[in-house]
Design a protein around this motif. Sequence first.
Motif, PDB file in Angstrom:
ATOM      1  N   THR A 105       0.842  -1.275  -0.025  1.00  0.00           N
ATOM      2  CA  THR A 105      -0.071   0.015   0.000  1.00  0.00           C
ATOM      3  C   THR A 105       0.841   1.261  -0.010  1.00  0.00           C
ATOM      4  OG1 THR A 105      -0.044  -0.172   2.440  1.00  0.00           O
ATOM      5  CG2 THR A 105      -1.722  -1.479   1.023  1.00  0.00           C
ATOM      6  N   ASP A 106       0.205   2.409  -0.511  1.00  0.00           N
ATOM      7  CA  ASP A 106       1.033   3.864  -0.508  1.00  0.00           C
ATOM      8  C   ASP A 106       0.676   4.452   0.858  1.00  0.00           C
ATOM      9  OD1 ASP A 106       2.295   5.815  -1.397  1.00  0.00           O
ATOM     10  OD2 ASP A 106       0.827   6.366  -3.131  1.00  0.00           O
ATOM     11  N   GLU A 107       1.418   4.165   1.725  1.00  0.00           N
ATOM     12  CA  GLU A 107       1.051   4.757   2.800  1.00  0.00           C
ATOM     13  C   GLU A 107       2.371   4.995   3.487  1.00  0.00           C
ATOM     14  OE1 GLU A 107      -2.263   2.848   5.298  1.00  0.00           O
ATOM     15  OE2 GLU A 107      -1.567   1.253   4.071  1.00  0.00           O
ATOM     16  N   ASP A 108       2.568   5.823   4.727  1.00  0.00           N
ATOM     17  CA  ASP A 108       3.859   6.371   5.520  1.00  0.00           C
ATOM     18  C   ASP A 108       4.375   4.738   6.140  1.00  0.00           C
ATOM     19  OD1 ASP A 108       3.563   8.956   4.932  1.00  0.00           O
ATOM     20  OD2 ASP A 108       2.546   9.226   7.102  1.00  0.00           O
ATOM     21  N   PHE A 109       3.499   4.074   6.511  1.00  0.00           N
ATOM     22  CA  PHE A 109       4.001   2.813   6.899  1.00  0.00           C
ATOM     23  C   PHE A 109       2.906   1.597   6.314  1.00  0.00           C
ATOM     24  CE2 PHE A 109       4.793   5.472  10.706  1.00  0.00           C
ATOM     25  CZ  PHE A 109       6.057   5.234  11.008  1.00  0.00           C
ATOM     26  N   TYR A 166       6.347  -4.238  14.215  1.00  0.00           N
ATOM     27  CA  TYR A 166       7.261  -3.275  14.905  1.00  0.00           C
ATOM     28  C   TYR A 166       6.434  -2.154  15.573  1.00  0.00           C
ATOM     29  CZ  TYR A 166      11.466  -5.402  13.024  1.00  0.00           C
ATOM     30  OH  TYR A 166      12.661  -6.205  12.781  1.00  0.00           O
ATOM     31  N   ALA A 167       5.140  -2.165  15.766  1.00  0.00           N
ATOM     32  CA  ALA A 167       4.141  -1.314  16.301  1.00  0.00           C
ATOM     33  C   ALA A 167       4.779   0.259  15.793  1.00  0.00           C
ATOM     34  CB  ALA A 167       4.473  -1.365  17.803  1.00  0.00           C
ATOM     35  N   PRO A 168       4.612   0.625  14.483  1.00  0.00           N
ATOM     36  CA  PRO A 168       4.895   2.144  14.145  1.00  0.00           C
ATOM     37  C   PRO A 168       3.750   2.951  14.668  1.00  0.00           C
ATOM     38  CG  PRO A 168       3.921   0.614  12.300  1.00  0.00           C
ATOM     39  CD  PRO A 168       4.274  -0.295  13.531  1.00  0.00           C
ATOM     40  N   ILE A 173       9.234   2.260  15.637  1.00  0.00           N
ATOM     41  CA  ILE A 173      10.024   2.242  14.333  1.00  0.00           C
ATOM     42  C   ILE A 173       9.908   3.451  13.364  1.00  0.00           C
ATOM     43  CG2 ILE A 173       8.468   1.049  13.253  1.00  0.00           C
ATOM     44  CD1 ILE A 173      10.667  -0.669  11.856  1.00  0.00           C
ATOM     45  N   SER A 174      11.077   4.013  13.065  1.00  0.00           N
ATOM     46  CA  SER A 174      10.880   5.289  12.064  1.00  0.00           C
ATOM     47  C   SER A 174      10.371   4.735  10.869  1.00  0.00           C
ATOM     48  CB  SER A 174      12.246   5.895  12.037  1.00  0.00           C
ATOM     49  OG  SER A 174      13.194   4.913  11.291  1.00  0.00           O
TER      50      SER A 174
END
Length: 615
Positions: A105-109, A166-168, A173-174
């Motif tokens: 998907t096209d998302e930050d995370f 990783y629980a963004p 996590i960055s």
Amino acid sequence: MSTKVHSPDELPQKPGIYIMKDINEEIIYVGKSKSLRNRVKSYFQKNLDSPKTKVLMSHFNSLEYIVTNTEKEALILEANLIKKHRPRYNIRLKDDKRYPYVKITDEDFPKIVITRTISKTGTYYGPFTDVTAVRQTVKFLKQLFRIRTCKRMDGPCLNSQIDLCYAPCDGQISKEEYKEHIKKIDLFFQGKYNKIIKDLEIEMKQAAERQEYEKAAVIRDQISSIDEVMKKQFVEFENDLDQDIIAIAYTIHNAVAVVMNIRNGKIMGKDDFTMDGSENTTSDEVISAFIKQYYGINRHIPKEVLLEEDIPDKELIEEWLSDLRGNKVSLKVPQKGNKLRLVRMAGKNAEIIKNQRQKMENSMMELKRYLNLKKLPRVIEGYDISNISGKLAVGSKVSFLDGKPNKKQYKKFKMNTPGPNDFAMMKELLERRLKPLKEHYEKVRINEEHTKHNEAETEKIEPLKLGEEPNLIVIDGGKGQLGMAVDVLKEYNLTHIPIIGLAKEFEEIYIPNSSFPIIIPQDNEALHLLQQVRDESHRFAVTYHRKLRSKKIEESPLDEIEGIGKKRKLELLRHFGDFDSIKKASVEELKGVDGMNEKVALNVYNYFHEGEKEQ
């Protein structure tokens, strides 16, 4: 925007595509050329060599064209328009929407999901023909790289607590570090496993140098997991290959294209596709059309594509594929060595699939002949009922398309008819299945009436798609069951749909308006196809019935009775048919059930009659 012309002489001597239409303004052919005028003029010669071109021109009515800057642009536009409009006289890669894609998907995370539709956002891989394998792969990658699975990032979930994410959402996590994991998934679907492992080894070493031993251990496990999966999944060659191998074989009505994918010297798998509109067409034209349409969607472009023979526009297609890949791509026809062996392997696979499909086509043609059908029975539906003494009665509809189960069109029904009455239940099943067809044709009829009187349509009616209406209905039974089914078809004005009864004992086939059954030889493929439809409808109905029965048993008040487990509950229900009969049974009758003894029978009896004793 296309431009309409009345004569080929009006066309420019420039590259572009031409669009041929019939009298109904339907697009029947799309072609490309580096000189539109010269190419289109060839269609208007008196002595046309190609039978296919003769048929095309017999339906031709008007022409439009679009000029492009280069022939390569024309090639891309031609492939896109063929995919969009599927013109009758073009060679067409059969729609593969039924196959799933993997989407990042096209998302930050980003998430990694399985989808059957392609939108303008996200990165796609596929299509994949093995649904089970792709699900297992996606599950493996999610767990391996701890990719989030939540729809909304509402805070830490269970996955983060058990080290599967990783629980963004909690800032653990960055974006940059998370997207490094996504890059590795991208490399995985490109087949660059060695690159993933090398990158991970560097990361592991750096983590160890920083004394981040826990992180280093996680990366070590990731390397081990990827290495193990690759060993199990793929056949390896000595050479470091990045290739697709394409081979074609022909059935009576179309062509079968097989593609073998090799990445980093490992055979990743094999896909097969159908090319419609390939009759009276040379094999090099079919291969060329396949390549343009196959790579025209989001796919990995390999360094080499190995072919059985050279194709038209080879240099042009190489240039286009090189643009898509970002570096040089070659189309080659090998003459010796491993590459020739791979092409022959793909060719053998294409022949095997062709033979399987030819067998199916032959069975449908034989069935058409034996039953004297007007159309080839491409869509066959089978129906069955399953119940115990009328209880938990269910019905099934299965559908076969071109001789294979078409599970998208399967349907199960909970029957409302009181039982036991299989005859009436089958009537209900057919009525419920055929009612939507009746309503469709009624809407079509009303719209036609409105059109005759120059009135507006009542509503837009979409035509039925292949698979939505049967070319043949098969019910389990003889003359009696068939007579009932024919009455349903008459009631719903659907007598144009052929229907037969297949009697199980002697495999006799009953048809309407005939006193004598048709006997198809036991070794004939037509009979085998009918038996497969009949058996599959029975299996589907029985499976659904067992599921409902298990659920009913799980909800049973018998759970509260000492000595009654799942096996005894099942035997009681099988013996008596329902709970009301169990309640009314005497101790002696309960003792007579398999697996019961006097003590447990007494427990059951006392449970249901305890209130009577108190009175």
